[in-house]
Design an enzyme around this catalytic site. Structure first.
Site, PDB file in Angstrom:
ATOM      1  N   LYS A  59       0.833  -1.203   0.000  1.00 52.88           N
ATOM      2  CA  LYS A  59       0.000   0.000   0.000  1.00 52.88           C
ATOM      3  C   LYS A  59       0.867   1.253   0.000  1.00 52.88           C
ATOM      4  CE  LYS A  59      -2.757   2.632   3.353  1.00 52.88           C
ATOM      5  NZ  LYS A  59      -1.652   3.537   3.734  1.00 52.88           N
ATOM      6  N   ASN A  60       1.939   1.257   0.790  1.00 54.48           N
ATOM      7  CA  ASN A  60       2.757   2.455   0.944  1.00 54.48           C
ATOM      8  C   ASN A  60       3.718   2.688  -0.221  1.00 54.48           C
ATOM      9  OD1 ASN A  60       1.456   3.006   3.312  1.00 54.48           O
ATOM     10  ND2 ASN A  60       3.167   2.497   4.654  1.00 54.48           N
ATOM     11  N   ARG A  95      -4.178  11.159   2.430  1.00 55.85           N
ATOM     12  CA  ARG A  95      -3.121  12.164   2.474  1.00 55.85           C
ATOM     13  C   ARG A  95      -2.278  12.158   1.189  1.00 55.85           C
ATOM     14  NH1 ARG A  95      -2.338  14.439   7.258  1.00 55.85           N
ATOM     15  NH2 ARG A  95      -0.186  14.965   6.795  1.00 55.85           N
ATOM     16  N   CYS A 117      -5.274   8.560   8.671  1.00 58.60           N
ATOM     17  CA  CYS A 117      -5.539   8.059  10.012  1.00 58.60           C
ATOM     18  C   CYS A 117      -5.143   9.080  11.069  1.00 58.60           C
ATOM     19  CB  CYS A 117      -4.768   6.752  10.236  1.00 58.60           C
ATOM     20  SG  CYS A 117      -5.333   5.406   9.183  1.00 58.60           S
ATOM     21  N   ASP A 125       4.017   0.732  12.314  1.00 60.37           N
ATOM     22  CA  ASP A 125       2.823   0.020  11.861  1.00 60.37           C
ATOM     23  C   ASP A 125       2.793  -1.431  12.322  1.00 60.37           C
ATOM     24  OD1 ASP A 125       1.462   2.083  10.486  1.00 60.37           O
ATOM     25  OD2 ASP A 125       2.832   1.901   8.819  1.00 60.37           O
ATOM     26  N   VAL A 172       7.421   7.241  16.924  1.00 61.15           N
ATOM     27  CA  VAL A 172       7.160   7.793  15.593  1.00 61.15           C
ATOM     28  C   VAL A 172       5.910   8.662  15.590  1.00 61.15           C
ATOM     29  CG1 VAL A 172       6.765   7.230  13.169  1.00 61.15           C
ATOM     30  CG2 VAL A 172       8.340   5.843  14.532  1.00 61.15           C
TER      31      VAL A 172
END
Length: 475
Positions: free
Chosen positions: A39-40, A112, A136, A330, A352
């Protein structure tokens, strides 16, 4: 299928009751699933296609909400986005144009990603409009790093009632930048802006996550000149033009770790096809330290990693999240659920995002023993130590979790709530399931493939049907 959760009354604070799944816990997750492109990386690769003079082809694209959002944004800017099946996506930027502000604002708050359109649109159109951003709510994710870098490269930023308007009267030019924190998003911003800028850009204190490395590899295929030095230094030499790419992204290491933690918390056995050891080295060390077992299959087609609970007690650990190559933030949330089943006191120091431990409140209502502190409970103080943020947690276990009503707060926290519901005794109603769709492909079908017993209104939206108990993928 038990109907007892449905008999509970709906609280007015819950999201849409139609966006709810009922999870019957207590059954180990066993079976296999597959993860696709990260996804990232995938969403950023789609944005990068704007920079090319010819079409790009992206493989192994997951069917997730973030991909839908970026597809919509690209089409509003005149990019032809054509799914070819089997996860292939062709992106043709031949007719890039300025998008309608009202149509763009439909996407405001959904993602975003729009902030990363700045550099490519400034190069293609000389102007970029960015709507208000979503994502989020896990802590401050300021875009100041992005905007400061773009200003240094020649952009002019004007705030409007609807969002931000950026222009570059003299084009973008190379410069020397130093990020105050190795932000992944800001590093991506600089890469996407600098590859076509006039001159050389040096970015100090850059993020070096595997997704960043993969984005650099993709841009290099397009004709970019990017050198990664030691000490987090990236040197980008601007080129006059870029072509399209053909790229298969790295598999989603975040999803792989989430299913690994689900196997551990439920005392299960899950094979995650597509998962790669090299992307998960730090996670695997901690997984083994807790007591989980794994086995790596390096077959290039059907390989993956099998994760399982070997029996007996899990062990407590102390860890702190950090930027790569540290323990990824994550990974923290799903692992915390597994740590509620470990014997002893575990300590987690989140460095983070300052507000990423809020999801533990729901675990406490289910019977977990978790105390959250504003002090830094790690090896070294972090940037949140004096801000009063609850960013350290002490987890005492093992705890017997009980089913409850849960409202998904964010993507990773939401998956963690599902893990808790699956590990708990009894049934849980989980609200806000659509947030999971942002980053987990075929979530309901994967739960069914692993033997989870799930029901509720959201299963129809997910394309599932009830068949003899567990949900199964519609044939």
């Amino acid at each position: 299928m038990s109907a007892e959760p449905s008999a509970r009354s709906f609280d007015s604070s819950y999201p849409d009751p139609g966006d709810m799944l009922v999870v019957r816990g207590g059954t180990p997750l066993c079976g296999e699933i597959r993860v696709r492109g990260a996804k990232n990386l995938v969403s950023k690769a789609m944005v990068a296609a704007l920079l090319g003079s010819t079409p790009s082809t992206l493989y192994d694209v997951p069917a997730i909400r973030d991909v839908e959002v970026v597809t919509g944004l690209l089409r509003l800017h005149g990019v032809r986005v054509e799914p070819l099946g089997d996860g292939r996506l062709v992106l043709d930027p031949a007719n890039v144009e300025t998008a309608d502000v009202e149509e763009l604002n439909v996407h405001a708050g959904a993602s975003r990603i729009p902030i990363l359109f700045c550099g490519p649109l400034l190069h293609r159109l000389g102007r970029a409009f960015i709507p208000d951003l979503g994502g989020c709510r896990i802590g401050g994710r300021p875009i100041d790093f992005h905007l400061d870098a773009l200003r240094e490269m020649g952009a002019v930023v004007d705030k409007t009632a609807d969002g931000l308007v950026l222009t570059a009267p003299d084009g973008l030019h190379g410069t020397t930048l130093a990020l105050p924190y190795p932000s992944v998003g800001a590093t991506e911003q600089v890469l996407l802006a600098a590859v076509l800028a006039d001159g050389i850009t040096e970015l100090h204190n850059a993020a070096v996550e595997p997704e960043i490395t993969d984005l650099i590899a993709l841009l290099q295929k397009m004709g970019a000149l990017i050198t990664a030095h030691t000490d987090r230094l990236l040197r980008i030499e601007g080129v006059p033009a870029l072509r399209g790419y053909s790229h298969r992204p790295l598999p989603d290491r975040l999803e792989a770790a989430s299913w690994a933690c689900a196997a551990l918390a439920t005392r299960g056995d899950v094979l995650v096809r597509g998962a790669r050891q090299a992307d998960l080295m730090t996670f695997l060390n901690v997984y083994r330290a807790v007591g989980g077992e794994f086995e790596v299959d390096d077959d290039p087609v059907d390989g993956g990693i099998r994760f399982w609970h070997p029996g007996g007690d899990l062990g407590a650990v102390a860890l702190e999240t950090d930027v790569h190559p540290g323990f990824m933030t994550d990974w923290q949330q799903p692992l915390v659920v597994a740590l509620t089943q470990a014997r002893g006191l575990s300590i987690v120091h989140e460095t983070v995002y300052e507000n990423r431990l809020g999801f533990t409140d729901a675990l406490v209502t289910m019977g977990a023993t978790i105390q959250v502190y504003s002090a830094c409970l790690g090896a070294t103080p972090c940037r949140f130590g004096h801000g009063g943020y609850r960013h350290s947690a002490v987890i005492s276990g093992p705890s017997k979790l009980q089913g409850n009503d849960l409202v998904i707060p964010d993507l990773r926290g939401g998956f963690s709530h599902f893990i808790a519901a699956l590990a708990a005794e009894g049934s849980s109603r989980v609200f806000g399931v659509h947030l999971i769709d942002r980053g987990y492909e075929d979530f309901g079908a994967k739960l069914a493939a692993l033997g989870a017993t799930v029901d509720g209104p959201a299963y129809e939206r997910a394309g599932l049907r009830l068949a003899g108990g567990p949900l199964e993928a519609a044939r």
